[in-house]
Design a protein around this motif. Structure first.
Motif, PDB file in Angstrom:
ATOM      1  N   ARG A  67       0.969   5.956  -2.833  1.00  0.00           N
ATOM      2  CA  ARG A  67       0.463   5.053  -3.864  1.00  0.00           C
ATOM      3  C   ARG A  67      -0.987   4.702  -3.552  1.00  0.00           C
ATOM      4  N   ARG A  91       0.624   7.145  -8.348  1.00  0.00           N
ATOM      5  CA  ARG A  91       1.746   7.442  -7.455  1.00  0.00           C
ATOM      6  C   ARG A  91       2.015   8.935  -7.492  1.00  0.00           C
ATOM      7  N   GLN A 109       6.424   8.565  -1.667  1.00  0.00           N
ATOM      8  CA  GLN A 109       5.420   8.450  -2.714  1.00  0.00           C
ATOM      9  C   GLN A 109       4.133   7.925  -2.087  1.00  0.00           C
ATOM     10  N   GLU A 157       5.076   4.955   0.165  1.00  0.00           N
ATOM     11  CA  GLU A 157       6.304   4.248  -0.168  1.00  0.00           C
ATOM     12  C   GLU A 157       7.509   5.114   0.190  1.00  0.00           C
ATOM     13  N   ALA A 205       9.482   1.119  -0.718  1.00  0.00           N
ATOM     14  CA  ALA A 205       9.156   1.121  -2.139  1.00  0.00           C
ATOM     15  C   ALA A 205       9.643  -0.167  -2.772  1.00  0.00           C
TER      16      ALA A 205
END
Length: 698
Positions: free
Chosen positions: A209, A250, A207, A200, A286
């Motif tokens: 995920r 995450r 991030q 993301e 995101a």
């Protein structure tokens, strides 16, 4: 006779050599190299089969038995360290060997993330023979890094011989197989499956995920990511759904950059079970924060309300004396002086909350655990509060006057006013620091929202908390005539000051008790002795001349500095064992055991507490340890489980975060009708606890 003496000499010499050579302190058992003993760990090589039989591959194990807090490392050690490496030179009938790695544990120290093992580990080894059926002579030179407070490179030489002939299991077969079962399976195994892995973008950091499905459900999953050498990914924030059957992890990219299709190896660990999966995640934007601006506005409102309620929580009782004396000194003062004084106190409160916000942002960026009141887990912070409380108490007892340096001197003095603004600002700072160990209604929700988001949200929520806590002061600043209703300062204040100084001294005693749980009784008693000596010197200072008085001030400063060395005194790092609870028979916190207990039809009451949490103590005294609740917790089928967060504990931090909580007190009730848990309010009531126990039990 000479032959007898010679034999006796040889026997004695052999015995002495056996004692003097710790590397071979034990005879090797069949299927084992025997232990090689060091000050940090014992190491040996073991075999699952007692002979080679007709096989072309054998299963061995590299067995570490670690002492104290020493640890060795996983395949990808993380920010520091390296795993064991074996040189098989000199071996006979050994073509190749491959080492496997059981599911690791995460170690987080000052933002440094590593993965490895404590206490004990067996690295399973698959050995391929050059010729099946022939004897094996394995000669292993093992290089490893072992760490505690310091890291030490180690090297041991191990030798293991297995004869040819029919094969049969050794006494080590079960040991090796039990650790082999902990090696994360590839693809889909141990009831775990990776269903999604994406990167993301759009926030301050990328991030990763990862979505995992689990059957049976996971309790506290962790994520380890292997990729390019320059890539560093922090610990994951975990969201559990469907009772733990789905987990969304995450993890922020701390160093390096993830690009679309980057080849990664993901390792999911939940207790002793794990899963390895190859991934090439796509890069996506995101998702927007749930609710956006309306949710943020609602959280700011909750933060204002939570900060206001914090003024009447038990946490603020230790600083009540500061508030009372600050208000009492303003009796009969001019409106402008009253307004400035209360504005200065409000500014001190808000400034301290913003400072706490900055600390939370820094810790989160470093990948460390964040939470409300976690400064009370640090011995140096406790010592600082004890020193300040002791000096404030001595000041209220009239043993000395606090004179501020010119650089931070009174704003009022410059205007010929008798009341110091810097003092009021400082009282706001000090009151806020001592008022933060416990959560209040609405405050926990606001803090959880903030710490799960970025720096701007954290700063906004903490500022709102500060404004909420300072609302009573802002009210008086807006209507300063309220303060003029108080009696004018007089001799009555001397008695009040003496009593309130005693209250501060009792607060220091409480913090000494908290300190003893972290660094041991010896260090806490030492700090207490130093503070008593400082107060005694201040009392004697009034009876001596100015020159000796300055010398006394230097002695007090030296005693205060000496108190800060307490955490490093001998045996200071070995806290005393906590006393058994006389009312409730608490089981030690074990998150993995909750699902098993619930599956057996039991109800589990989890209490997350700490010695420094005043509201936790109030909850126990008023609700948990008395009346119907205490009786209910003693009933068959009810398991009271306590998680002590007095000292930093990553397991408890992750447990709180799984509920979106970052502060205590926190209580949850699990049962067959509530396997995901029923969170209880910060301030417990008998009805709330009993209702949750009934609902969870179905």
């Amino acid at each position: 006779m000479r032959h007898t003496a010679a034999r006796l000499f040889v026997l004695v010499l052999t015995a002495l050599l056996a004692v003097a050579l710790p590397a071979r302190a034990q005879w090797a058992e069949p299927g084992s190299s025997g232990w090689v003993e060091t000050a940090e760990a014992d190491v040996r090589l073991v075999a699952a089969e007692g002979s080679t039989g007709d096989r072309d591959t054998l299963t061995l194990g590299l067995h570490f038995r670690l002492k104290d807090d020493w640890k060795v490392y996983w395949r990808d050690a993380g920010d520091a360290g390296y795993p064991p490496e074996i040189d098989w030179s000199g071996s006979e009938n050994l073509a190749a060997a491959e080492m496997a790695f059981p599911a690791p544990h995460r170690f987080s120290v000052l933002g440094i993330e590593t993965a490895g093992y404590k206490s004990e580990v067996v690295y399973p080894l698959t050995v391929r023979l050059e010729e099946a059926g022939r004897p094996l002579r394995a000669q292993a030179s093992v290089d490893y890094l072992i760490c505690a407070e310091i890291c030490i490179p180690g090297r041991v030489d191990l030798a293991l011989a297995l004869p040819g002939g029919p094969a049969g299991p050794t006494q080590f077969a079960h040991l090796i197989e039990s650790w082999k079962a902990r090696v994360p399976a590839y693809g889909s195994g141990n009831g775990l499956t990776v269903t999604e892995a994406v990167v993301e973008t759009g926030g301050e950091r990328q991030q990763l995920r990862v979505t995992v499905t689990a059957d049976p459900p996971v309790r506290a999953p962790d994520l380890f990511v292997e990729g390019p050498d320059e890539l560093r990914i922090g610990p994951p924030q975990v969201t559990l759904q469907d009772g733990g059957r789905t987990a969304v992890l995450r993890a922020a990219v701390r160093e390096g950059t993830l690009t679309a299709g980057e080849a990664l190896r993901l390792t999911i660990v939940d207790g002793d079970r794990g899963l390895q999966s190859a991934a090439a995640p796509a890069v996506v934007a995101a998702p927007p924060a749930v609710g956006g601006a309306p949710v943020l506005a609602a959280m700011l409102g909750l933060a204002l309300l939570g900060g206001l309620i914090l003024n009447i929580m038990p946490c603020v009782l230790p600083v009540l004396s500061l508030k009372v004396m600050g208000v009492a000194r303003l009796g009969g003062a001019e409106r402008r002086t009253v307004r400035l004084a209360f504005l200065a106190t409000a500014a001190g409160i808000v400034a301290t909350f913003l400072l706490l916000a900055a600390g939370a942002v820094a810790l989160k960026a470093a990948g460390a655990a964040v939470g409300w009141g976690i400064q009370f887990q640090q011995p140096l912070f406790l010592v600082a509060m004890i020193v300040l409380l002791s000096l404030f108490a001595a000041n209220l007892w009239g043993l000395f006057e606090i004179r501020l340096p010119g650089a931070v001197g009174d704003v009022a003095v410059a205007h010929d006013r008798p009341h110091g603004m810097a003092g009021h600002f400082g009282s706001g700072v000090f009151a806020t620091l001592l008022a933060t160990p416990c959560s209040a209604p609405f405050l926990g929700t606001a803090i959880g929202f903030a710490l799960a988001r970025g720096p701007l949200e954290i700063a906004a929520i903490f500022a709102a908390l500060g404004i909420g806590m300072s609302l009573p002061y802002l009210l008086v600043a807006a209507a300063p005539g309220i303060a003029r209703l108080l009696p004018r300062p007089g001799r009555w204040m001397l008695t009040v000051k003496t009593v309130l100084g005693g209250a501060l001294a009792l607060t220091a005693v409480w913090l000494l008790w908290v300190l003893s749980a972290q660094v041991g009784t010896r260090a806490a008693v030492g700090v207490a002795a130093l503070m008593l000596a400082a107060v005694a010197v201040l009392a004697a200072r009034r009876r001596i001349g100015a020159v000796r008085g300055r010398l006394a001030a230097g002695v007090v400063a030296g005693l205060a500095v000496a108190a800060f060395t307490a955490p490093w005194w001998p045996a200071a790092g070995r806290p005393d064992a906590p006393a058994a609870d006389a009312v409730t028979a608490w089981a030690a916190f074990d998150e993995a055991a909750i699902a098993t207990l619930v599956g057996d039809g039991k109800v589990v009451f989890v209490d997350v507490t700490a010695d420094w949490c005043v509201t936790c103590k109030v909850n126990k005294a008023a609700v948990v340890d008395r009346g119907a609740v205490a009786g209910a917790l003693k009933q068959p089928g009810v398991v009271p489980m306590q998680a002590d967060w007095t000292n930093p504990d990553e397991r408890i931090s992750r447990y709180l975060q799984s509920f979106g909580r970052y502060g205590i007190p926190f209580n949850v009730v699990y049962g067959p009708a509530a396997p995901e848990g029923i969170p209880l309010p910060e301030l417990l009531t008998e009805r709330a606890v009993l209702d949750a126990l009934v609902r969870a039990g179905g």
